[in-house]
Design an enzyme around this catalytic site. Structure first.
Site, short mmCIF file in Angstrom:
data_model
loop_
_atom_site.label_atom_id
_atom_site.label_comp_id
_atom_site.label_asym_id
_atom_site.label_seq_id
_atom_site.Cartn_x
_atom_site.Cartn_y
_atom_site.Cartn_z
N CYS A 11 -12.60 -28.37 8.60
CA CYS A 11 -11.49 -27.53 8.15
C CYS A 11 -10.24 -28.39 8.04
O CYS A 11 -9.96 -29.23 8.91
CB CYS A 11 -11.25 -26.39 9.13
SG CYS A 11 -9.85 -25.33 8.68
N ASP A 53 0.85 -1.19 0.00
CA ASP A 53 0.00 0.00 0.00
C ASP A 53 0.89 1.24 0.00
O ASP A 53 2.11 1.14 0.10
CB ASP A 53 -0.96 -0.01 1.19
CG ASP A 53 -0.24 -0.10 2.53
OD1 ASP A 53 0.98 0.14 2.57
OD2 ASP A 53 -0.91 -0.41 3.53
N CYS A 69 -7.08 -27.14 7.86
CA CYS A 69 -5.87 -26.41 8.22
C CYS A 69 -5.04 -27.21 9.22
O CYS A 69 -5.52 -28.15 9.85
CB CYS A 69 -6.21 -25.02 8.78
SG CYS A 69 -6.74 -25.02 10.52
N HIS A 99 -5.49 -20.89 11.26
CA HIS A 99 -6.85 -21.33 10.92
C HIS A 99 -7.63 -20.23 10.23
O HIS A 99 -8.32 -20.48 9.22
CB HIS A 99 -7.60 -21.77 12.18
CG HIS A 99 -9.08 -21.89 11.95
ND1 HIS A 99 -9.66 -22.96 11.31
CD2 HIS A 99 -10.10 -21.01 12.23
CE1 HIS A 99 -10.96 -22.77 11.21
NE2 HIS A 99 -11.25 -21.59 11.75
#
Length: 408
Positions: free
Chosen positions: A316, A104, A318, A347
Site C-alpha cells: 500500500c 444526501d 498510503c 489507510h
C-alpha cells in the site's frame, strides 16, 4: 489540497460520459463532470457527515485518490444550520473541498431513528438529537436546505422503510417517494448549478422496484440512485434488486447505490452497472483500529502487533503505510493519541480508492470479469468484519451508527 476543477459543462450542471462497457457484465467505465470538476466512475465517495471527513485534512483525502465527497443534509441542517454554511461560502468553502460534493436528502437519518419520527404524506416530524426541538422535514424543506448548502449533486427526499416492513407498507413508501420526488423537482431553485437525483425504493420486491424506477425515469432526473439497501435484507437479495433495476436505468446518466459498502458489495454492484458508492465504513472502522487489507481485516489493537515493524498492508502506498508501523499505530490507540484513528482512516480510504482504480482499470482493459473472480478484495464482505455476528447485520449496524453520529 484537492485538485482544481478540470472541466465544466457549458449547459447542464452535470454531464455523464460512458467511456466503455464490459462485454461480460454490466460494468461501466465513465466520467461525471460537474460545475466544480470531474470524477471517474465507478467512484467511491468518502463520507463527511458534519462537513468533514472525520480526522482528515482535505488535502490528505485528495491524496488518497478521492475525487468526490459526500456531506449529510440532516446533520448540517441541525448544526450549524444551512444558512450558516451558505454564509461561509457554501459547502465547498466550508469543507475547503473545491471538487465535486454530493449531499444526501436527510431521509435515511430520519427514518433510521424510528423512535423519534412521525411520517405523513407531507413529510416527517422528528426531534433533534441535539436539543430535542421538534422539526418538520418535508421534500421542499430538504431541497431548500440542499440548495443553501450548495453541493453539486443533491438527492430527492424519499422514504426508506425497514427491510422487514410488510409489502403493503413498502408499496405505500414507494408512492410517497414518487410524490415527494415530484415535490422535490418543483422545489428545486438551483437547477443550473445543482443536479437533483431521484431515488428508487421498493424493498426486495422486484416488481415494485421496477415500477418505481420506471416512474422516476419519466420525471427525467439527471441521475438515479438505488436506496433502501444494506439495511438488513442480505447480499443475495441486494444483488437480485440491483440486477433487476440497474440495467433499466438510463444508459446516459449516472447510477448511485447509496450507503454501500464492503468491497464484495461494491464489486457486485459494479457488475450490475452501478457507478457511484458511499459508505462510512472506511473512517468509522478506522477510528476503531480496524484496517482493510486485501487478505482480510486487521484489528490493530491485537497484542500480536505490539512489536510489528511492518506497514498496515504490504504494497500500500498510503501515508500511513509509508511512514508508520503496525506496532506504532497500535500504541497510538492504547495511548488515546488521535494519530492512531487518523492513520487507519487514511489507510482505509486509500484502500477503497485503490480498489476503485483497479476496477476502472480492469473495465478499461476489458478484463473486469476475470479480475473480479481472482482478486481477493472482491470477496471481502461483512461476514469477515465481526466474528460471531450475522454478516449482513454489520453493515446495517454501521449505517445506524452513522445516522446517530455515535462518537466511536
Amino acid at each position: 489540497m484537492p485538485p482544481p476543477p478540470t472541466s465544466k459543462p457549458t449547459d447542464s450542471p452535470l454531464r455523464y460520459e460512458l467511456l466503455k462497457r464490459d462485454a461480460a457484465t454490466g460494468a461501466r467505465l465513465g466520467r461525471v463532470t460537474t460545475r466544480n470538476g470531474s470524477f471517474d466512475t465507478p467512484a467511491f465517495m468518502p463520507v463527511g457527515t458534519q462537513g468533514t471527513i472525520k480526522g482528515l485534512l482535505p488535502d490528505h483525502v485528495a491524496a488518497t485518490g478521492a475525487q468526490v465527497v459526500l456531506a449529510n443534509t440532516y446533520h448540517l441542517m441541525l448544526r450549524p444550520g444551512e444558512k450558516t454554511v451558505a454564509t461561509l461560502r457554501g459547502l465547498h468553502g466550508f469543507m475547503s473541498w473545491p471538487g465535486p460534493i454530493l449531499t444526501d436528502s436527510g431521509g435515511f437519518q430520519v427514518f433510521s431513528l424510528s423512535d423519534i419520527n412521525r411520517v405523513t404524506d407531507d413529510g416527517v416530524t422528528f426531534k433533534s438529537h441535539i436539543d430535542g426541538s421538534v422539526i418538520d422535514l418535508t421534500p421542499a424543506r430538504s431541497i431548500q436546505v440542499q440548495n443553501d448548502l450548495g453541493a453539486d449533486i443533491i438527492m430527492a427526499f424519499d422514504e426508506c422503510p425497514r427491510a422487514d416492513a410488510p409489502p403493503e407498507y413498502q408499496r405505500q413508501a414507494v408512492e410517497r417517494t414518487l410524490r415527494w420526488a415530484e415535490a422535490c423537482r418543483a422545489a428545486h431553485r438551483r437547477p443550473q448549478d445543482q443536479s437533483l437525483f431521484g431515488i428508487v425504493q421498493g424493498g426486495t420486491d422486484l416488481d415494485l422496484r421496477d415500477e418505481c424506477a420506471r416512474r422516476l425515469i419519466e420525471m427525467d432526473f439527471p441521475g438515479y440512485a438505488v436506496g433502501g439497501l444494506a439495511v438488513g435484507e442480505g447480499f443475495d437479495a441486494t444483488r437480485a434488486v440491483l440486477e433487476s433495476v440497474t440495467p433499466g436505468l438510463p444508459q446516459g446518466k449516472p447510477r448511485y447505490l447509496m450507503g454501500v459498502g464492503f468491497p464484495r458489495d461494491i464489486v457486485m454492484a459494479v457488475a450490475a452497472g452501478t457507478d457511484m458508492f458511499d459508505c462510512v465504513l472506511p473512517t468509522r472502522n478506522g477510528r476503531n483500529a480496524y484496517a482493510f487489507t486485501a487478505t482480510g481485516p486487521l484489528r490493530l489493537r491485537n497484542s500480536r502487533f505490539i512489536a510489528d515493524a511492518g506497514p498496515v498492508e504490504d504494497g500500500c502506498d498510503c501515508y500511513a503505510c509509508r511512514h508508520f508501523s503496525r506496532g506504532a499505530i497500535r500504541h497510538y490507540f492504547f495511548a488515546s493519541e488521535m494519530l492512531g484513528p487518523i492513520l487507519v482512516s487514511l489507510h482505509n480510504i486509500r484502500f477503497f480508492q485503490r480498489l476503485m482504480a483497479d476496477i476502472r482499470r480492469a473495465i478499461g482493459e476489458g478484463n473486469f470479469d476475470p479480475w473480479r473472480r481472482t482478486d481477493p478484495r472482491a470477496a471481502l464482505g461483512p461476514s469477515s468484519a465481526e466474528p460471531g455476528e450475522p454478516g449482513d447485520n454489520v453493515q446495517t449496524r454501521m449505517r445506524t451508527l452513522e445516522a446517530r453520529e455515535e462518537p466511536t
